[in-house]
Write an enzyme that holds these catalytic residues in place. Sequence first.
Site, short mmCIF file in Angstrom:
data_model
loop_
_atom_site.label_atom_id
_atom_site.label_comp_id
_atom_site.label_asym_id
_atom_site.label_seq_id
_atom_site.Cartn_x
_atom_site.Cartn_y
_atom_site.Cartn_z
N CYS A 34 0.85 -16.12 -22.41
CA CYS A 34 2.06 -16.09 -21.59
C CYS A 34 2.58 -14.66 -21.44
O CYS A 34 3.27 -14.36 -20.47
CB CYS A 34 3.18 -16.90 -22.22
SG CYS A 34 2.70 -18.56 -22.63
N LYS A 53 5.29 -1.99 10.84
CA LYS A 53 4.70 -0.66 10.83
C LYS A 53 3.43 -0.64 9.98
O LYS A 53 3.23 -1.50 9.13
CB LYS A 53 5.72 0.32 10.23
CG LYS A 53 6.97 0.49 11.07
CD LYS A 53 7.85 1.59 10.49
CE LYS A 53 9.01 1.91 11.41
NZ LYS A 53 10.04 0.86 11.40
N ASP A 73 0.81 -1.21 0.00
CA ASP A 73 0.00 0.00 0.00
C ASP A 73 0.85 1.26 0.00
O ASP A 73 0.37 2.32 -0.35
CB ASP A 73 -0.95 -0.01 1.20
CG ASP A 73 -2.06 -1.02 1.03
OD1 ASP A 73 -2.71 -0.97 -0.03
OD2 ASP A 73 -2.27 -1.86 1.90
CA CA Z 1 -1.63 -3.90 2.75
CA CA Z 2 3.60 -3.09 7.43
#
Ligand code: CA
Ligand code: CA
Length: 629
Positions: free
Chosen positions: A611, A171, A158
């Site tokens: 592929c 974290k 993220d």
């Molecule tokens: Ca995540």
């Molecule tokens: Ca993390």
Amino acid sequence: MLRDRTLRLHYGSRMEAVCVLGTQISADVYGAAPAGAVSFSVKHTAGVQVEVVTDDQSQVAPANGGKQWPLDHRTILKLSMNKASTEANDDKVTVNYYGENGGPPIDQAGVFLTGIGISLDVDADRDGVVEKNNPRKGTWTWGPDGHGAILLVNCDKDNPFISGLDCDDEKIFSKEDLRDMSRMILRTEGPPRLPAGYEMVLYVPMSDSDKVGVFYVENPFFGQRYIHVLGRRKLYHVVKYTGGSAELEFFVEGLCFPDDTFPGLVSINISLLESLTEEIPRAPIFTDTVVFRVAPWIMTPNTLAPVNVFVCSVKDNYLFLKEVKSLVSKANCNLKVCYGYMNRGDRWMQGPDFGYVTREPLFEVVTSLDSFGNLEVSPPVTVNGKAYPLGRILIGSSFPTSAGRRMTKVVRDFLYAQQVQSPVELYSDWLTVGHVDEFVTFVPLPDKKQFRMLMASTLACYKLFREKQKEGHGEATMFKGYSGTDTKRVTINKVLSNELMVQENQYVQRCIDWNRDILKKELGLTEKDIIDLPALFKIDKMGKAMAYFPNMVNMIVLSRDLGIPKPFGPIIEGDCCLEAHVRSLLEPLGLMCSFIDDISSYHKMLGEVHCGTNVHRKPFSFKWWHVIP
Ligand SMILES: [Ca+2]
Ligand SMILES: [Ca+2]
Ligand SMILES: [Ca+2]
């Protein structure tokens, strides 16, 4: 886990104890009696319930102590509380002992009690809300009537600025990352402080510490901070007891998928520890346990709608890219081009920026069979009444009796351990590259079956070519406009008269038929569920097969739009007869065929359209925990 514990009462001294709501304390009334005592009465405050139990006879003791019981070595008191204390030791149980002649009590024993509520909570009924003290939170069962909380492996990224995966560090960088985690709430109720000698500890078993990470939400009202409290190297965490009615919020992430040494279940415990004296270590007097199952690694079949198509931009695939782009816009999904800095020159890529998993063997040699083209998944099927609502994984392997290449054991074990897409092993080692996607694929259809299975067929190709020959097109030429180096003129007559090629392709057809039988049996298919796409192979020096012309079954499927390797078949009246044939098979079913020239960009390097691309699809709406493996 509600566990009874035993309290040794003693006459003439002050005792204190914590009673966790919902649990019972057994008090030994006989052992605490002074010499000469023959009967006793029990007096208690309103917050305590007391039962006098002798063998299996149980009587409720009235609060006022107005009833006497004969002293019997079998008799115990069962104490319980159903309301948390507002102050420590604000409830009390007193036992009065009487001598043989009645009269006033000869001595007393008693205990001051503090009632504390402790509940570690998860979403065990799977409705998205962490309910309070679900009695089934400590177990896990599959199926629509099953129960038990679930956990995702936080293996995406993220935050693009960290080097590893989200679950590699301790974290949390963003709110998005929290959405990958499961909430867990520790609910406590009680006096402002725990009585001296008590402590609450949150912990994971040693075996689960590398599989789960737990974050504590500190200061929920003043700018949240997420403190990593359990996981790798952190087996336990002393919980801050805050008093009153409190909810401490935790976020839990999975660190790894199930595999052959990890069935997928992790447990987290909260214990209340008590120390009798300062010299003796604390012992747990109450433990509450929650169980999560780590979500399996799930493959998405071609029958699911595409969201993003990933393709690599390398120096020589510009035209291929252009054709894929036009296909993707027809299919109404997004094209994500991975440029050189991301794909590092690898055109056989998997998508960046979403969950991935790696399995590396310790001792085995990694073969081409470990590539992801060797891993496909069928649409949902029902086989002899057994439903596979998420389909079945298809693994390419060697012929059972030969010592050929085989998908590495760790990868196979990993796939089997996911449980929800029970794998089928196919025989793909007869191919040079050895991938399942060189002879089978699936296309979605809106009918009852929902899909058709497409298989490469040399038989179908010879049948078509012989028909064309009979119709007088024997001199129709293949490979026109083919950007390959082989410029020899190839006609239908030449192909049909090549005896070696006929034999090689009979062999190939046997290999495909072997798989066809397995697929029919393991996916519960009949002949009418299968469509044969013409293909021809040639055998290399190692005795393995590779496509003679671009292998049409190795297509990209974007809902009804198919991106099919352009076969460069014999041209009859301006049309490629292979393309025309495939159109006649698929377009009446509502499918749209686009033929894409992948010769120079992929085919010559022994791969095709499928592929060279990767499709991120809409996940199943079917909940994986509803599967009954
Ligand atoms: Ca995540
Ligand atoms: Ca993390
Ligand atoms: Ca719930």
